[in-house]
Design an enzyme around this catalytic site. Structure first.
Site, short mmCIF file in Angstrom:
data_model
loop_
_atom_site.label_atom_id
_atom_site.label_comp_id
_atom_site.label_asym_id
_atom_site.label_seq_id
_atom_site.Cartn_x
_atom_site.Cartn_y
_atom_site.Cartn_z
N THR A 123 7.23 -38.85 51.07
CA THR A 123 7.69 -38.22 49.83
C THR A 123 7.64 -39.16 48.63
O THR A 123 7.81 -40.38 48.79
CB THR A 123 9.15 -37.74 50.03
OG1 THR A 123 9.70 -37.36 48.77
CG2 THR A 123 10.05 -38.82 50.61
N ASP A 124 7.49 -38.58 47.45
CA ASP A 124 7.53 -39.39 46.22
C ASP A 124 8.93 -39.95 45.96
O ASP A 124 9.09 -40.84 45.12
CB ASP A 124 7.04 -38.58 45.01
CG ASP A 124 7.90 -37.36 44.67
OD1 ASP A 124 8.84 -37.05 45.42
OD2 ASP A 124 7.61 -36.72 43.64
N GLU A 125 9.95 -39.43 46.65
CA GLU A 125 11.32 -39.91 46.40
C GLU A 125 11.50 -41.37 46.78
O GLU A 125 12.46 -42.02 46.34
CB GLU A 125 12.35 -39.05 47.16
CG GLU A 125 12.32 -37.63 46.71
CD GLU A 125 13.62 -36.87 46.90
OE1 GLU A 125 14.64 -37.48 47.27
OE2 GLU A 125 13.60 -35.66 46.69
N TYR A 148 18.62 -39.77 52.18
CA TYR A 148 17.35 -39.14 52.59
C TYR A 148 16.17 -40.04 52.24
O TYR A 148 15.35 -40.38 53.10
CB TYR A 148 17.19 -37.76 51.93
CG TYR A 148 15.76 -37.26 51.97
CD1 TYR A 148 15.17 -36.86 53.16
CD2 TYR A 148 14.98 -37.20 50.80
CE1 TYR A 148 13.84 -36.43 53.21
CE2 TYR A 148 13.66 -36.77 50.83
CZ TYR A 148 13.10 -36.38 52.05
OH TYR A 148 11.78 -35.96 52.08
N LYS A 152 13.43 -42.10 54.59
CA LYS A 152 11.98 -41.89 54.53
C LYS A 152 11.27 -43.21 54.21
O LYS A 152 10.23 -43.52 54.80
CB LYS A 152 11.62 -40.82 53.49
CG LYS A 152 12.04 -39.40 53.84
CD LYS A 152 11.39 -38.82 55.08
CE LYS A 152 9.93 -38.49 54.91
NZ LYS A 152 9.39 -37.72 56.08
P1 NAD Z 1 12.05 -28.67 56.67
O1 NAD Z 1 13.45 -29.17 56.61
O2 NAD Z 1 11.73 -27.30 56.18
O3 NAD Z 1 11.52 -28.74 58.19
C1 NAD Z 1 11.76 -29.83 59.03
C2 NAD Z 1 11.32 -29.44 60.44
O4 NAD Z 1 11.53 -30.59 61.29
C3 NAD Z 1 12.12 -28.30 61.04
O5 NAD Z 1 11.27 -27.40 61.70
C4 NAD Z 1 13.05 -28.99 62.03
O6 NAD Z 1 13.43 -28.17 63.12
C5 NAD Z 1 12.18 -30.16 62.48
N1 NAD Z 1 12.98 -31.29 62.99
C6 NAD Z 1 14.06 -31.88 62.39
N2 NAD Z 1 14.52 -32.87 63.18
C7 NAD Z 1 13.72 -32.91 64.28
C8 NAD Z 1 13.68 -33.73 65.44
N3 NAD Z 1 14.59 -34.70 65.63
N4 NAD Z 1 12.71 -33.51 66.35
C9 NAD Z 1 11.79 -32.53 66.18
N5 NAD Z 1 11.80 -31.70 65.10
C10 NAD Z 1 12.74 -31.91 64.16
O7 NAD Z 1 11.19 -29.77 55.93
P2 NAD Z 1 9.95 -29.61 54.94
O8 NAD Z 1 10.45 -29.36 53.58
O9 NAD Z 1 8.96 -28.71 55.55
O10 NAD Z 1 9.41 -31.12 54.96
C11 NAD Z 1 8.51 -31.54 55.99
C12 NAD Z 1 8.19 -33.01 55.77
O11 NAD Z 1 7.62 -33.19 54.48
C13 NAD Z 1 9.39 -33.94 55.83
O12 NAD Z 1 9.02 -35.12 56.49
C14 NAD Z 1 9.72 -34.21 54.36
O13 NAD Z 1 10.31 -35.48 54.22
C15 NAD Z 1 8.34 -34.17 53.76
N6 NAD Z 1 8.27 -33.79 52.34
C16 NAD Z 1 8.88 -32.64 51.91
C17 NAD Z 1 8.75 -32.24 50.58
C18 NAD Z 1 9.39 -30.98 50.05
O14 NAD Z 1 9.35 -30.75 48.85
N7 NAD Z 1 9.97 -30.12 50.88
C19 NAD Z 1 8.00 -33.05 49.69
C20 NAD Z 1 7.41 -34.22 50.17
C21 NAD Z 1 7.54 -34.57 51.51
O1 DAU Z 2 10.16 -34.97 45.71
C1 DAU Z 2 9.94 -34.57 47.03
C2 DAU Z 2 11.25 -34.12 47.64
O2 DAU Z 2 11.55 -32.87 47.03
C3 DAU Z 2 11.20 -33.98 49.15
O3 DAU Z 2 11.00 -35.24 49.72
C4 DAU Z 2 12.51 -33.39 49.68
O4 DAU Z 2 12.40 -33.14 51.07
C5 DAU Z 2 12.77 -32.08 48.96
O5 DAU Z 2 14.02 -31.57 49.36
C6 DAU Z 2 12.76 -32.28 47.45
O6 DAU Z 2 13.88 -33.08 47.03
P1 DAU Z 2 14.67 -32.75 45.67
O7 DAU Z 2 16.01 -33.35 45.75
O8 DAU Z 2 13.85 -33.07 44.48
O9 DAU Z 2 14.69 -31.14 45.81
P2 DAU Z 2 15.84 -30.06 45.60
O10 DAU Z 2 15.17 -28.73 45.75
O11 DAU Z 2 17.04 -30.34 46.42
O12 DAU Z 2 16.22 -30.27 44.07
C7 DAU Z 2 15.26 -30.24 43.04
C8 DAU Z 2 15.98 -30.59 41.76
O13 DAU Z 2 16.87 -29.52 41.42
C9 DAU Z 2 16.84 -31.84 41.83
O14 DAU Z 2 16.78 -32.52 40.58
C10 DAU Z 2 18.25 -31.29 42.07
C11 DAU Z 2 18.23 -29.97 41.33
N1 DAU Z 2 19.09 -28.90 41.88
C12 DAU Z 2 18.93 -28.60 43.22
C13 DAU Z 2 19.71 -27.63 43.79
C14 DAU Z 2 19.55 -27.30 45.26
C15 DAU Z 2 19.98 -28.21 41.09
O15 DAU Z 2 20.08 -28.46 39.86
N2 DAU Z 2 20.74 -27.23 41.67
C16 DAU Z 2 20.66 -26.91 42.98
O16 DAU Z 2 21.41 -26.02 43.45
#
Ligand code: NAD
Ligand code: DAU
Length: 342
Positions: A123-125, A148, A152
């Site tokens: 992730t970019d975080e 988190y 990562k």
């Molecule tokens: P998500 O939370 O929707 O899904 C996570 C999945 O991992 C689920 O199916 C869960 O059951 C499985 N899981 C969790 N713990 C586990 C374990 N111990 N063993 C096996 N399976 C397990 O997540 P997502 O948003 O689809 O993100 C997927 C990946 O992409 C993550 O690694 C996250 O850090 C990364 N990522 C997410 C975003 C985003 O915006 N959502 C952006 C950049 C990177």
């Molecule tokens: O940047 C990549 C990341 O994006 C991934 O690595 C993470 O898995 C994914 O959860 C996401 O993280 P963020 O913290 O950026 O996403 P989130 O959707 O939780 O929040 C996006 C922005 O919105 C953040 O600045 C917090 C804000 N927010 C979020 C929620 C849930 C609100 O203002 N209100 C809310 O209720």
């Protein structure tokens, strides 16, 4: 080509499984089915030739080693993680366990099995908050600010060490904020869509001026396919959507698209350690693979809203007791009244 996908029942993992299976890859999907893992996300592939689901934990070394031994995948695409920042603030344990120990367990098993490609989805975080107008490059320092992102970053560094020390052919990808169908409703865009559809308050953290770069989930998956094909071992690739927006702007667009008034916006207590701005340069990935994001934010948001409108049963089922309890704990702690939570 046979792939072991971890976390393929989650939001991005399931989109990747659907896309890769549709492109002819054979898939073994290892997922623990936490609150975020949902077999309904995989109905398109379930029961089809070339797809197999294994219910299990990536921290279970015997299971992972046995699976690699038996399935012999050419590559591992590692999505499994605890992924929500607010949950990592409330209860960080599972983040360290799955994101750090789980990744370590997979790396050890991949090393023993001689796996030829390991794609670690990060992730970019991990770069922390980025001052405008800079866009983080793969060379930037890691400055994670939440449990988190720290977990990562820890996993990214373990992956790096397995390449440097043992020659494991691994790549790390760092994507920006994904959105699209099947996203668990704890995340900003689906949460705002559902609350708008149901006329409930839209909780904006702090002043809502935090900036995120939005990437449509299928663009992310296409980038991962490009990295699988052309990525160089030992390298890191940023994957950005090239669409920076302040949170408040995103929320206003959701309200406009759903046809609800801005009076539904409710400013609530900010997220502790909240990163002000994420911004990524994806130049390296674009130059090396030819990938570029294809879906505009406007089209992606319309498609996402259309999908949530068309899936009331999915929404009802993912809003489990656990989710409602999390929602009450997170948002009453930020100042929403009990009657305004789920
Ligand atoms: P998500 O939370 O929707 O899904 C996570 C999945 O991992 C689920 O199916 C869960 O059951 C499985 N899981 C969790 N713990 C586990 C374990 N111990 N063993 C096996 N399976 C397990 O997540 P997502 O948003 O689809 O993100 C997927 C990946 O992409 C993550 O690694 C996250 O850090 C990364 N990522 C997410 C975003 C985003 O915006 N959502 C952006 C950049 C990177
Ligand atoms: O940047 C990549 C990341 O994006 C991934 O690595 C993470 O898995 C994914 O959860 C996401 O993280 P963020 O913290 O950026 O996403 P989130 O959707 O939780 O929040 C996006 C922005 O919105 C953040 O600045 C917090 C804000 N927010 C979020 C929620 C849930 C609100 O203002 N209100 C809310 O209720």
């Amino acid at each position: 080509m046979k792939l072991l996908v971890t976390g393929g029942a989650g939001f991005i993992g399931s989109a990747f499984v659907r896309m890769a299976h549709g492109s002819g890859f054979e898939i073994v999907n290892l997922d623990k089915l936490t609150y975020a893992g949902n077999p309904e996300n995989l109905e398109a592939v379930e029961g089809k030739a070339g797809y197999r689901f294994v219910h299990g934990d990536i921290c279970d070394a015997a299971l992972v080693e046995g699976l690699l031994e038996e399935a012999r995948p050419e590559a591992i695409v590692h999505f499994a993680a605890e992924s929500h920042v607010d949950r990592s603030i409330l209860s960080p344990d599972a983040f360290v366990e799955t994101n750090v120990r789980g990744t370590f367990t997979l790396l050890e098993a991949a090393k023993k099995a001689g796996t030829r490609k390991f794609c670690h989805v990060s992730t970019d975080e991990v770069y922390g908050s980025v001052e405008a107008p800079h866009e983080a490059t793969e060379e930037d320092a890691l400055r994670p600010n939440s449990p988190y992102s720290a977990s990562k970053a820890g996993s990214d560094l373990l992956v790096r060490s397995y390449f440097q020390t043992y020659g494991l052919p691994a790549v790390v990808t760092r994507a920006s904020n994904n959105y699209g169908p099947y996203q668990f409703p704890e995340k900003l865009i689906p949460l705002m869509i559902l609350n708008a559809m149901e006329n409930r308050p839209l909780p904006v953290y702090g002043d809502g001026q935090q900036v995120r770069d939005w990437l449509y989930v299928e663009d992310h998956c296409r980038a991962l396919m490009a990295v699988l094909e052309k990525g160089r071992a030992g390298e890191t690739y940023n994957i950005g959507g090239n669409r920076s927006l302040a949170n408040l702007e995103v929320v206003r667009r959701v309200l406009e698209s759903v046809g609800r008034p801005e009076t539904l916006i409710q400013y609530v207590r900010d997220r502790p350690g909240h990163d002000r701005r994420y911004a990524l340069s994806s130049a390296k990935l674009m130059n090396e693979t030819g990938w570029a994001p294809e879906v505009s934010f406007e089209d992606g948001l319309s498609e996402t809203i259309r999908w949530y409108r068309g899936h009331p049963g999915w929404i009802e089922r993912v809003r489990s007791k656990e989710y409602r309890e999390y929602y009450a704990a997170n948002y009453s702690g930020r100042g929403l009244k009990k009657s305004e939570t789920l």
